[in-house]
Design a protein around this motif. Structure first.
Motif, short mmCIF file in Angstrom:
data_model
loop_
_atom_site.label_atom_id
_atom_site.label_comp_id
_atom_site.label_asym_id
_atom_site.label_seq_id
_atom_site.Cartn_x
_atom_site.Cartn_y
_atom_site.Cartn_z
N GLN A 236 22.40 1.02 -36.07
CA GLN A 236 21.16 0.29 -36.35
C GLN A 236 20.34 0.97 -37.44
OE1 GLN A 236 20.09 -2.87 -35.16
NE2 GLN A 236 22.29 -2.70 -34.85
N TYR A 240 18.72 -0.48 -40.65
CA TYR A 240 17.26 -0.65 -40.54
C TYR A 240 16.48 0.22 -41.52
CZ TYR A 240 12.64 -0.43 -38.29
OH TYR A 240 11.29 -0.45 -38.02
N ILE A 243 15.86 -1.66 -44.79
CA ILE A 243 15.49 -3.07 -44.68
C ILE A 243 14.57 -3.49 -45.83
CG2 ILE A 243 13.53 -2.60 -43.15
CD1 ILE A 243 14.19 -5.22 -41.71
N TRP A 319 16.56 -10.10 -35.37
CA TRP A 319 16.95 -8.69 -35.35
C TRP A 319 15.82 -7.85 -34.76
CZ3 TRP A 319 17.90 -5.43 -40.43
CH2 TRP A 319 18.47 -4.19 -40.08
N GLY A 320 14.59 -8.13 -35.17
CA GLY A 320 13.45 -7.39 -34.65
C GLY A 320 13.30 -7.52 -33.14
N PHE A 323 15.91 -5.37 -31.71
CA PHE A 323 15.57 -3.98 -32.01
C PHE A 323 14.53 -3.45 -31.03
CE2 PHE A 323 13.72 -0.51 -34.47
CZ PHE A 323 14.84 0.06 -35.08
#
Length: 401
Positions: A236, A240, A243, A319-320, A323
């Motif tokens: 991740q 991330y 991003i 995704w958030g 996450f």
């Protein structure tokens, strides 16, 4: 990373009889955790600015995340030994003083090397603070309120993990990356004062020391969880961490839109914290596997559809959500594996998570510089799917539920 305690009853502390404190004291410690973790992830939203100002590549600028993560991993287990029988309130105040110094070093750094020095200090502070503060809930609010007290403290970690990037991007866009770290230094002063005024003395009679960590590590389900942490967090954070460049170079949106998208990422991440806490109450194994599948699917689709803003922005928000769920389900897995050894679990968890964050940022930076952004995101998708399969394949009896 967003690690909050949800529904796991805390162990009886090894310290002297519990010291009752106000809820405001718990909130102050939680805000301290929030300030530390937010500072850890500030560079993610500021990478393009830092790279440009310091004349380094964005992949190299990712070392600002790597260094803090790796040193936090080292500090977590060592802090139990170093803190020994020191009053925990004094330890927290000392660590917040180091946070202040670290932020000032970064804010005024004349070179990228000085930025990395400040981030090393930050990393050591994060690992120690997270390990020392995490188990304080039962001491400050003993009895049936211990679980809620622990949740308040560790919710700062969860919120900091999902809020650090959008906060950094938004403030950096308005006033520049140096002032962002300067403001973080001011927050450190305010939290230090609040803890000094609100938190009572917290003397310690004895500490299990490093022997506790060995006993926790012998637990097979703890070791299984550590493998899951390493795979999923490395992957991740390989994606991330980068991003912001992805939004600028692949999605091709302007800097204000980047800030807005990252803010949305943080908001849905908070919702993911709540959703993750609800999901583990239903099935810990499937909540973990499902969260990781959601992460892998959203990142994979971003690789395929990232050049289309109408598809990419909603996918980033999905995704958030995942996450925000990820650290909640992972932490609950670890606490469920050894519910009577929370301080040792906390130290191992922090060390493993921070090692993975730092390693993921480093691996992602290398992939970014050598093969391009999509290679870093591919690492995030593949590791998420692998870890999801690992948890899904585990027998329900071994997983607990």
């Amino acid at each position: 990373m967003a690690l909050a305690h949800q529904g796991i009853e805390a162990e009886e502390p090894i310290e002297p009889p519990a010291t009752t404190a106000s809820w405001a004291a718990l909130v102050a410690i939680g805000v301290g955790a929030f300030a530390l973790v937010t500072t850890e992830f500030l560079p993610v939203g500021l990478l393009p600015q830092i790279a440009s100002d310091m004349t380094v590549t964005e992949g190299q600028a990712g070392l600002a995340v790597t260094m803090s993560g790796l040193f936090a991993a080292t500090a977590a287990p060592i802090s139990i030994w170093i803190a020994g029988s020191l009053d925990r309130r004094k330890v927290l105040l000392f660590l917040l003083g180091i946070l202040l110094i670290a932020n000032l070093i970064v804010a005024m750094a004349p070179s990228f090397l000085m930025i990395l020095l400040g981030r090393v200090l930050l990393g050591a502070t994060i690992g120690a603070f997270w390990t020392i503060a995490g188990p304080l809930g039962p001491r400050l609010k003993p009895g049936p309120k211990a679980g809620l007290a622990t949740a308040i403290i560790l919710s700062g970690v969860s919120l900091g993990t999902v809020a650090g990037v959008p906060v950094g991007a938004l403030i950096g866009e308005l006033v520049g990356w140096r002032y962002t770290f300067g403001l973080s230094a001011i927050v450190a002063v305010l939290v230090l004062v609040a803890i000094a005024l609100l938190v009572p003395p917290l003397p310690v009679k004895s500490s299990g020391g490093l022997g506790d960590l060995y006993r926790v590590f012998k637990n097979p389900m703890v070791r299984f969880g550590l493998v899951g942490i390493f795979l999923s967090f490395v992957g991740q954070f390989a994606g991330y961490t980068y991003i912001a460049p992805f939004l600028l170079k692949i999605v091709r949106v302007d800097p204000p839109t980047v800030s807005a998208v990252l803010f949305g990422f943080g908001l849905v991440g908070v919702a993911g914290n709540i959703l993750g806490g609800w999901a583990v109450g239903k099935s810990l194994r499937w909540a973990t596997a499902g969260t990781l599948t959601l992460l892998g699917t959203s990142v994979l689709l971003l690789i395929l559809l990232g050049s289309y803003p109408a598809a990419a922005i909603p996918l980033i928000l999905v995704w958030g959500l995942g996450f925000g769920m990820q650290p909640i389900v992972i932490q609950n897995w670890m606490f469920n594996a050894a519910p009577d050894q929370l301080e040792g679990v906390q130290a191992i968890l922090v060390s493993a998570a921070q090692t993975s964050i730092g390693s993921g940022a480093l691996i992602g930076g290398l992939l970014f510089d050598q093969l391009g952004l999509k290679a870093a995101f591919a690492a995030a998708a593949v590791t998420a799917f692998l870890t999801a399969a690992m948890f899904a394949a585990l027998k329900p009896s071994a997983a607990g539920r």
